[in-house]
Design an enzyme around this catalytic site. Structure first.
Site, PDB file in Angstrom:
ATOM      1  N   HIS A  60      71.171 126.790  84.339  1.00 47.75           N
ATOM      2  CA  HIS A  60      72.475 126.362  83.841  1.00 47.75           C
ATOM      3  C   HIS A  60      72.485 124.879  83.486  1.00 47.75           C
ATOM      4  O   HIS A  60      73.421 124.407  82.845  1.00 47.75           O
ATOM      5  CB  HIS A  60      73.532 126.656  84.906  1.00 47.75           C
ATOM      6  CG  HIS A  60      74.781 127.305  84.394  1.00 47.75           C
ATOM      7  ND1 HIS A  60      74.918 127.892  83.151  1.00 47.75           N
ATOM      8  CD2 HIS A  60      75.992 127.473  84.993  1.00 47.75           C
ATOM      9  CE1 HIS A  60      76.137 128.385  83.009  1.00 47.75           C
ATOM     10  NE2 HIS A  60      76.809 128.128  84.110  1.00 47.75           N
ATOM     11  N   ASN A  88      82.531 124.912  85.010  1.00 48.73           N
ATOM     12  CA  ASN A  88      83.775 125.575  84.619  1.00 48.73           C
ATOM     13  C   ASN A  88      84.877 124.623  84.178  1.00 48.73           C
ATOM     14  O   ASN A  88      85.865 125.061  83.593  1.00 48.73           O
ATOM     15  CB  ASN A  88      84.288 126.460  85.757  1.00 48.73           C
ATOM     16  CG  ASN A  88      83.341 127.594  86.056  1.00 48.73           C
ATOM     17  OD1 ASN A  88      82.321 127.776  85.394  1.00 48.73           O
ATOM     18  ND2 ASN A  88      83.655 128.364  87.078  1.00 48.73           N
ATOM     19  N   ASP A 136      72.997 125.939  77.885  1.00 45.85           N
ATOM     20  CA  ASP A 136      72.144 127.115  78.085  1.00 45.85           C
ATOM     21  C   ASP A 136      72.781 128.317  77.394  1.00 45.85           C
ATOM     22  O   ASP A 136      73.998 128.391  77.278  1.00 45.85           O
ATOM     23  CB  ASP A 136      71.976 127.388  79.580  1.00 45.85           C
ATOM     24  CG  ASP A 136      73.306 127.646  80.287  1.00 45.85           C
ATOM     25  OD1 ASP A 136      74.160 126.731  80.292  1.00 45.85           O
ATOM     26  OD2 ASP A 136      73.522 128.747  80.815  1.00 45.85           O
ATOM     27  N   ASN A 178      81.452 129.757  80.638  1.00 47.33           N
ATOM     28  CA  ASN A 178      82.663 129.125  81.156  1.00 47.33           C
ATOM     29  C   ASN A 178      82.799 127.656  80.768  1.00 47.33           C
ATOM     30  O   ASN A 178      83.908 127.154  80.614  1.00 47.33           O
ATOM     31  CB  ASN A 178      82.743 129.289  82.677  1.00 47.33           C
ATOM     32  CG  ASN A 178      83.039 130.712  83.058  1.00 47.33           C
ATOM     33  OD1 ASN A 178      83.733 131.437  82.343  1.00 47.33           O
ATOM     34  ND2 ASN A 178      82.509 131.154  84.181  1.00 47.33           N
TER      35      ASN A 178
END
Length: 189
Positions: free
Chosen positions: A22, A66, A91, A112
């Site tokens: 991530h 997020n 990513d 997100n």
């Protein structure tokens, strides 16, 4: 197209996330900062680490994935950076490791970080540099997958992709997105 003025690498802050899939956006920004010889430093009012090179800003949000839009919107508003002058590096599960795609606008693919940025900028029309990390195969495994480091053979494909992005940087920095796409959208071996 105007050249980018804000380059944002998405990721999660903290050493426990540093090497995870991530965080490939953070990996890119770290490398670009080294290439440009600038240092990222924490900026509380911008909710992240920021560096400046002439009229270009590099950002790593410290808000966790997020809430990435909080940092992006704060920097963009303060420095009056237009949406089409913003490039988000992130990513992408839908691309195999080592693949790169550069595009403007589009959906968020369930990402997100992108979802929050779209919400806070009130548009999806920013540029995206999508770095492939592959997919675990099962939707239920996605969260676990993105928060783990890539396997050795995946990392051996992701790192050269980041290197290709850095080689394409002069073209991107000039705002020649079409030439950058031709250079970056190569087939991986």
């Amino acid at each position: 197209m105007p050249p980018p003025r804000l380059i944002v690498g998405l990721g999660n802050p903290g050493s426990e996330y540093e090497d995870t899939r991530h965080n490939v956006g953070f990996w890119f920004i770290d490398q670009l900062a080294r290439q440009l010889q600038v240092r990222l430093s924490p900026q509380g009012k911008f909710f992240g680490c920021l560096a400046r090179h002439d009229d270009l800003w590099l950002l790593q949000p410290a808000t966790y994935m997020n809430l990435s839009g909080q940092a992006v919107a704060a920097v963009a508003r303060f420095y009056r950076i237009a949406v089409d002058e913003t490039l988000i590096v992130h990513d992408d599960l839908d691309l195999p490791p080592g693949s790169i795609r550069l595009k403007q606008g589009g959906g968020n693919g369930g990402h997100n970080g992108l979802k929050d940025i779209q919400s806070r900028l009130a548009t999806p029309d920013f540029w995206r540099l999508r770095l492939g990390i592959g997919h675990p195969g099962e939707r239920s495994e996605v969260i676990h997958y993105v928060l783990k480091p890539p396997r050795r053979e995946e990392r051996a494909m992701i790192e050269p992709a980041i290197d290709r992005c850095l080689l394409a940087w002069p073209v991107l920095a000039a705002g020649d997105y079409a030439a950058a796409q031709r250079q970056l959208h190569l087939k991986t071996v």
